[in-house]
Design a protein around this motif. Structure first.
Motif, PDB file in Angstrom:
ATOM      1  N   MET A   1      -5.930   6.590   7.267  1.00  0.00           N
ATOM      2  CA  MET A   1      -4.966   6.019   6.314  1.00  0.00           C
ATOM      3  C   MET A   1      -3.533   6.226   6.793  1.00  0.00           C
ATOM      4  SD  MET A   1      -5.090   8.806   3.212  1.00  0.00           S
ATOM      5  CE  MET A   1      -3.566   8.295   2.429  1.00  0.00           C
ATOM      6  N   ASP A   2      -2.604   5.406   6.264  1.00  0.00           N
ATOM      7  CA  ASP A   2      -1.181   5.559   6.572  1.00  0.00           C
ATOM      8  C   ASP A   2      -0.605   6.714   5.763  1.00  0.00           C
ATOM      9  OD1 ASP A   2      -1.364   3.380   8.162  1.00  0.00           O
ATOM     10  OD2 ASP A   2      -0.110   2.062   6.937  1.00  0.00           O
ATOM     11  N   ALA A   3       0.494   7.238   6.258  1.00  0.00           N
ATOM     12  CA  ALA A   3       1.118   8.373   5.579  1.00  0.00           C
ATOM     13  C   ALA A   3       1.968   7.943   4.391  1.00  0.00           C
ATOM     14  CB  ALA A   3       1.999   9.135   6.560  1.00  0.00           C
ATOM     15  N   ASP A   4       2.382   6.685   4.375  1.00  0.00           N
ATOM     16  CA  ASP A   4       3.425   6.301   3.420  1.00  0.00           C
ATOM     17  C   ASP A   4       2.919   5.997   2.009  1.00  0.00           C
ATOM     18  OD1 ASP A   4       2.080   4.031   4.011  1.00  0.00           O
ATOM     19  OD2 ASP A   4       3.771   2.957   4.864  1.00  0.00           O
ATOM     20  N   LEU A   5       1.634   6.296   1.756  1.00  0.00           N
ATOM     21  CA  LEU A   5       1.021   6.109   0.439  1.00  0.00           C
ATOM     22  C   LEU A   5       0.892   4.643   0.055  1.00  0.00           C
ATOM     23  CD1 LEU A   5       2.712   9.133  -1.318  1.00  0.00           C
ATOM     24  CD2 LEU A   5       0.311   8.929  -0.712  1.00  0.00           C
ATOM     25  N   GLN A   6       0.998   3.751   1.055  1.00  0.00           N
ATOM     26  CA  GLN A   6       0.665   2.352   0.783  1.00  0.00           C
ATOM     27  C   GLN A   6      -0.843   2.268   0.562  1.00  0.00           C
ATOM     28  OE1 GLN A   6       2.848   0.384   4.258  1.00  0.00           O
ATOM     29  NE2 GLN A   6       3.310  -0.951   2.540  1.00  0.00           N
ATOM     30  N   ASP A   7      -1.552   3.190   1.211  1.00  0.00           N
ATOM     31  CA  ASP A   7      -2.992   3.328   0.994  1.00  0.00           C
ATOM     32  C   ASP A   7      -3.175   4.515   0.056  1.00  0.00           C
ATOM     33  OD1 ASP A   7      -3.125   1.517   3.116  1.00  0.00           O
ATOM     34  OD2 ASP A   7      -3.399   3.107   4.592  1.00  0.00           O
TER      35      ASP A   7
ATOM     36  N   ASP B   1      -5.393  -1.881  -4.424  1.00  0.00           N
ATOM     37  CA  ASP B   1      -4.091  -2.545  -4.475  1.00  0.00           C
ATOM     38  C   ASP B   1      -3.160  -1.836  -3.520  1.00  0.00           C
ATOM     39  OD1 ASP B   1      -4.636  -4.413  -6.685  1.00  0.00           O
ATOM     40  OD2 ASP B   1      -4.971  -2.561  -7.792  1.00  0.00           O
ATOM     41  N   ARG B   2      -2.678  -2.585  -2.541  1.00  0.00           N
ATOM     42  CA  ARG B   2      -1.778  -1.972  -1.570  1.00  0.00           C
ATOM     43  C   ARG B   2      -0.416  -1.777  -2.213  1.00  0.00           C
ATOM     44  NH1 ARG B   2      -1.807  -0.350   3.705  1.00  0.00           N
ATOM     45  NH2 ARG B   2       0.075  -0.767   4.918  1.00  0.00           N
ATOM     46  N   GLN B   3       0.075  -0.551  -2.105  1.00  0.00           N
ATOM     47  CA  GLN B   3       1.319  -0.177  -2.778  1.00  0.00           C
ATOM     48  C   GLN B   3       2.521  -0.425  -1.879  1.00  0.00           C
ATOM     49  OE1 GLN B   3       0.894   0.929  -5.953  1.00  0.00           O
ATOM     50  NE2 GLN B   3      -1.245   0.500  -5.516  1.00  0.00           N
ATOM     51  N   GLU B   4       3.698  -0.324  -2.500  1.00  0.00           N
ATOM     52  CA  GLU B   4       4.938  -0.258  -1.718  1.00  0.00           C
ATOM     53  C   GLU B   4       4.966   1.103  -1.053  1.00  0.00           C
ATOM     54  OE1 GLU B   4       7.471  -2.137  -0.994  1.00  0.00           O
ATOM     55  OE2 GLU B   4       8.006  -3.476  -2.640  1.00  0.00           O
ATOM     56  N   ARG B   5       5.658   1.215   0.057  1.00  0.00           N
ATOM     57  CA  ARG B   5       5.887   2.505   0.688  1.00  0.00           C
ATOM     58  C   ARG B   5       6.517   3.440  -0.350  1.00  0.00           C
ATOM     59  NH1 ARG B   5       7.578   5.421   5.090  1.00  0.00           N
ATOM     60  NH2 ARG B   5       6.346   4.439   6.695  1.00  0.00           N
ATOM     61  N   ALA B   6       5.990   4.671  -0.483  1.00  0.00           N
ATOM     62  CA  ALA B   6       6.442   5.569  -1.548  1.00  0.00           C
ATOM     63  C   ALA B   6       7.877   6.043  -1.329  1.00  0.00           C
ATOM     64  CB  ALA B   6       5.512   6.777  -1.650  1.00  0.00           C
TER      65      ALA B   6
HETATM   66 MG    MG Z   1       3.606   1.363   5.739  1.00  0.00          MG
END
Ligand code: MG
Ligand code: UDP
Length: 324
Positions: free
Chosen positions: A96-102, A198-203
């Motif tokens: 997973m990505d770090a930016d909490l998009q996942d 649901d893919r989020q915005e970068r946190a």
């Molecule tokens: Mg990202």
């Protein structure tokens, strides 16, 4: 010797100090809420030059479920994922990505699917919060990619997902350097299940992949999984040659039956020369794309180099080797 942790979560990190506190907190919450699973979070630092490694190290000191793997410099997202997969000890590995998009909250559902027998669980985007040119570029990429790929691949799935040990080992064995992870994950096959999210915005923080990197990643995807650009070139060549041949016959016939042809204009000539020159240059460019990739593969440079593996530092238990 600690028993193998069944599930490793691999997260590439590049200058993510802004999101790290929330990421670590939310992951911890997910881990705590699912105590039956033996968790391991493997955070792969891809040469960050902010406080990311400090934050991770501090957290890992408090919670042994977290570990830090440091690459010697910034190798890029794909290499960081590869490093994580090579060093993950779990019987299943989540990427997973770090930016909490996942959202990490989806992980337990993946684990459930895995326990039910799926060897690969892909998280498919139900919706996407991003907007602007980045989003447009990504949509364009996925639309093109699915059309041109020589290999059936589903859109709307990125890095986020889970792989069983068998699939991870298979992926680790692939020798290629131009790695488009979602493509390779489909390529290795295995029993696959999907969950949607649901893919989020970068946190917080800024996207760490530059537009150039994304473009590079997209070309890697297309050129590694499709011969269409080469084939298009051949078709274009055949078409243009055919047009030229027809024109030659047309003018020859006019000359033979005695219709005076007007002296051909300078403009026409220049246009033809430019057009053909353009076609040839495109052709050379396309060949170059493949050639460059062949060169990369032939060089066989390692995908990544480690600076330090926190788990093997003196005093801690040595990690079992999962690669050759
Ligand atoms: Mg990202
Ligand atoms: N990342 C990385 N190395 C890089 C660039 C990005 O490891 O050189 C990581 C980053 O920390 C994040 C993930 O890759 O965890 C995705 O990056 P980002 O969110 O910036 O990209 P995007 O959402 O645009 O794909």
């Amino acid at each position: 010797m600690p028993s193998l942790p069944p599930v490793t979560v691999v997260i590439p990190i590049f200058n993510e100090e802004a999101v790290l506190p929330e990421l670590l907190a939310r992951l911890t919450a997910v881990f705590d809420a699912n105590p039956t699973v033996q968790w391991e979070a493997l955070l792969v630092d891809d040469g960050s030059h902010d406080r990311s490694t400090e934050l991770i190290r501090a957290h890992a000191g408090r919670d042994p479920r977290f570990a830090l793997l440091e690459l010697s410099r910034n190798f890029g997202f794909q290499a960081a994922i590869a490093a994580g997969l090579a060093h993950a000890r779990g019987q299943a590995v989540v990427t997973m990505d770090a930016d909490l998009q996942d959202p990490p909250e989806c992980i337990p559902e993946m684990v459930t699917r895995w326990r039910e027998g799926a060897e690969v669980v892909r998280a498919v985007r139900r919706s996407r919060q991003e907007s602007g040119p980045r989003r447009l570029g990504m949509d364009l990429f996925h639309a093109t990619f699915n059309r041109v790929s020589d290999f059936p691949m589903e859109s709307n799935a990125g890095t986020f997902g889970l792989m069983d040990r068998a699939a991870v080992d298979a992926l680790n064995q692939l020798p290629e350097r131009n790695r488009y992870f979602p493509g390779l994950r489909s390529w290795v096959g295995f029993q696959t299940a999907e969950i949607s999210y649901d893919r989020q915005e970068r946190a917080a923080g800024q996207p760490q992949q530059t537009f150039r990197r994304l473009l590079r990643y997209a070309t890697d995807g297309v050129f590694s999984f499709s011969y269409l650009p080469l084939r298009l070139l051949t078709y274009a060549g055949i078409l243009i040659a055919f047009l030229g041949f027809s024109a030659a016959i047309f003018y020859a016939v006019r000359r033979i039956i005695g219709i005076e042809t007007a002296p051909t204009g300078y403009t026409t000539l220049v246009t033809i020369v430019l057009f053909l020159g353009g076609v040839q240059l495109i052709g050379i460019g396309v060949l170059g794309e493949y050639l460059g990739r062949i060169y990369d593969e032939v060089k066989r440079r390692p995908l990544f180099l480690l600076r330090r593996n926190q788990r093997t530092r003196p005093g801690s238990a040595p990690a079992p080797r999962v690669t050759e």
